[in-house]
Design an enzyme around this catalytic site. Sequence first.
Site, PDB file in Angstrom:
ATOM      1  N   ASP A  13       0.841  -1.198   0.000  1.00 41.16           N
ATOM      2  CA  ASP A  13       0.000   0.000   0.000  1.00 41.16           C
ATOM      3  C   ASP A  13       0.876   1.248   0.000  1.00 41.16           C
ATOM      4  O   ASP A  13       1.654   1.472   0.926  1.00 41.16           O
ATOM      5  CB  ASP A  13      -0.895  -0.026   1.249  1.00 41.16           C
ATOM      6  CG  ASP A  13      -1.955   1.058   1.217  1.00 41.16           C
ATOM      7  OD1 ASP A  13      -1.743   2.046   0.489  1.00 41.16           O
ATOM      8  OD2 ASP A  13      -2.979   0.929   1.897  1.00 41.16           O
ATOM      9  N   THR A  46      -2.238   7.015  -4.499  1.00 37.85           N
ATOM     10  CA  THR A  46      -0.936   7.505  -4.004  1.00 37.85           C
ATOM     11  C   THR A  46       0.182   7.181  -4.974  1.00 37.85           C
ATOM     12  O   THR A  46       0.933   8.056  -5.397  1.00 37.85           O
ATOM     13  CB  THR A  46      -0.569   6.840  -2.649  1.00 37.85           C
ATOM     14  OG1 THR A  46      -1.438   5.759  -2.429  1.00 37.85           O
ATOM     15  CG2 THR A  46      -0.654   7.781  -1.510  1.00 37.85           C
ATOM     16  N   THR A  47       0.289   5.887  -5.334  1.00 40.92           N
ATOM     17  CA  THR A  47       1.391   5.451  -6.198  1.00 40.92           C
ATOM     18  C   THR A  47       1.309   6.144  -7.561  1.00 40.92           C
ATOM     19  O   THR A  47       2.323   6.611  -8.087  1.00 40.92           O
ATOM     20  CB  THR A  47       1.350   3.916  -6.360  1.00 40.92           C
ATOM     21  OG1 THR A  47       1.104   3.333  -5.084  1.00 40.92           O
ATOM     22  CG2 THR A  47       2.640   3.375  -6.907  1.00 40.92           C
ATOM     23  N   ASP A 347      -9.152   0.615   1.991  1.00 41.13           N
ATOM     24  CA  ASP A 347      -9.094   1.207   0.642  1.00 41.13           C
ATOM     25  C   ASP A 347     -10.249   0.698  -0.221  1.00 41.13           C
ATOM     26  O   ASP A 347     -10.832   1.454  -0.999  1.00 41.13           O
ATOM     27  CB  ASP A 347      -7.751   0.872  -0.030  1.00 41.13           C
ATOM     28  CG  ASP A 347      -6.613   1.725   0.530  1.00 41.13           C
ATOM     29  OD1 ASP A 347      -6.887   2.570   1.403  1.00 41.13           O
ATOM     30  OD2 ASP A 347      -5.455   1.535   0.119  1.00 41.13           O
TER      31      ASP A 347
END
Length: 489
Positions: A13, A46-47, A347
């Site tokens: 994550d 995020t990534t 998530d």
Amino acid sequence: LVSGSGDIKLTKDGNVLLHEMQIQHPTAILIARAATAQDDITGDGTTSNILIIGETLKQSEKYIAESVHPRILADGFELAKNKALEALDQVKLEKDVEDKELLMNVARTSLNTKLGSDLAEKLTDIVAESILTIKQPDKPIDLFMVEIQTMLHKSETDTMFVKGLVLDHGTRHPNMPKSCKNAYILTCNIGLEYEKSEVNAGTFYKSAKQRERMVMAERAITDERVLRIIELKKQVCKDGESFVVVNQNGIDPGSLDMFAKEGIMAMRRAKRRNMERLTLAAGGTAVNSVNALSPDVLGFAENVYEHVLGEDKYVFIEGVKNPNSCTILIKGPTVHSINQVKDAVRDGLRAVKNTIDDGCVIPGGGAFEVFAHNYLMKYKETVKGKSKLGIQAFADALLIIPKTLAKNSGFDQNDALIAIQEAQSDGIIAGLDLETGEPFDPDLEGVYDNYRVKRQQLHLSSILSSQLLLVDEIMAAGKSQAKQAMPMQ
């Protein structure tokens, strides 16, 4: 991740990584904060954010090396962002967000990026079911009504969905029933224990009888409250029915004993969040006084039972009618495996909630990014001046998403990208199939991304890239601690 004390954490994550890893470089800290801020609000992206920002800066570098001013590139980013948002509205798919199959596809897309496929498949149904349980018409979805409870027991695939509530504390009397069928549930916040007076006073007795009468008088108030609850139990319970008391306040041993003799299952010092969830799950109303007791305030559950695991006690409240609160019970052999599943479930829940709030989805598998790149390339031809260089850099940066997907799946980046672009030139909004490396239609396969995540991503990446390019100098802030030398006389 290995902490200073030697604790080890395994995670896929991006949000967990960025929150917990030590970052020294000021630019990296800025990017990490922006990406984690997006995750805190939308629960994903995020990534992707870090990839796009990094690639935008990389694409800009070659233009800056050729003496293009960063301000010109920043203007191009702004134009490209607005056009990419137009492309996002063109590519979005309006869907029936009440459809469980659609919500399962969204949850599956989110969970598969963080967990193994078998476990992700198991959790997909649990996540979709829990959101549909807590959803109330014309009210915003409150994810706090999904209780995430953990149990260090068995394996991750034994994680279960409870259409009711699991409390992480049990009864406090050995003679109380451990299981109740067809139970009326009283949710209350009533003091059922002797309370000392706030005034410090000394009491002197002439005889043991006087002391006995004093103790009985002190107990009389508490006993009267307990007897009122027992009276309600006798009033509503028929044969084969039972009574459960869940109290946010304390219950002293004397009161517990009175409940046990009447066959009432009583739990004290319940957490406040569980009190809110309990009335939503089992029905009824939470009461603060014995004067408010009536059959109308009671909830109902078909099965209430206590489960003991080592020294921990859990109470399961199951078989409730029309619940608006539920529990995901995460099991696992180790603490870090439980935490990994917990992060993924959180998530997944937010991805499904976003879909319902947006009322639409975006084709996944890198389909939108390739579509936006082609859209920006056409738009670039209509722009005059050097701003088109910024548009070119931003468009090329978006392609990092399908490239990374191909690379992580073991396929050649350029072959995969060309194949998707050719498929899209034929009018299909195609993404990358990670199993075969070939283009596929994400809508047919049920691979979806969230609209608000992509929108936020475009805003953040363009603004942050512009700000970082326009930085002239990085300096250490704060006043110098060294004493300044005295000037020569």
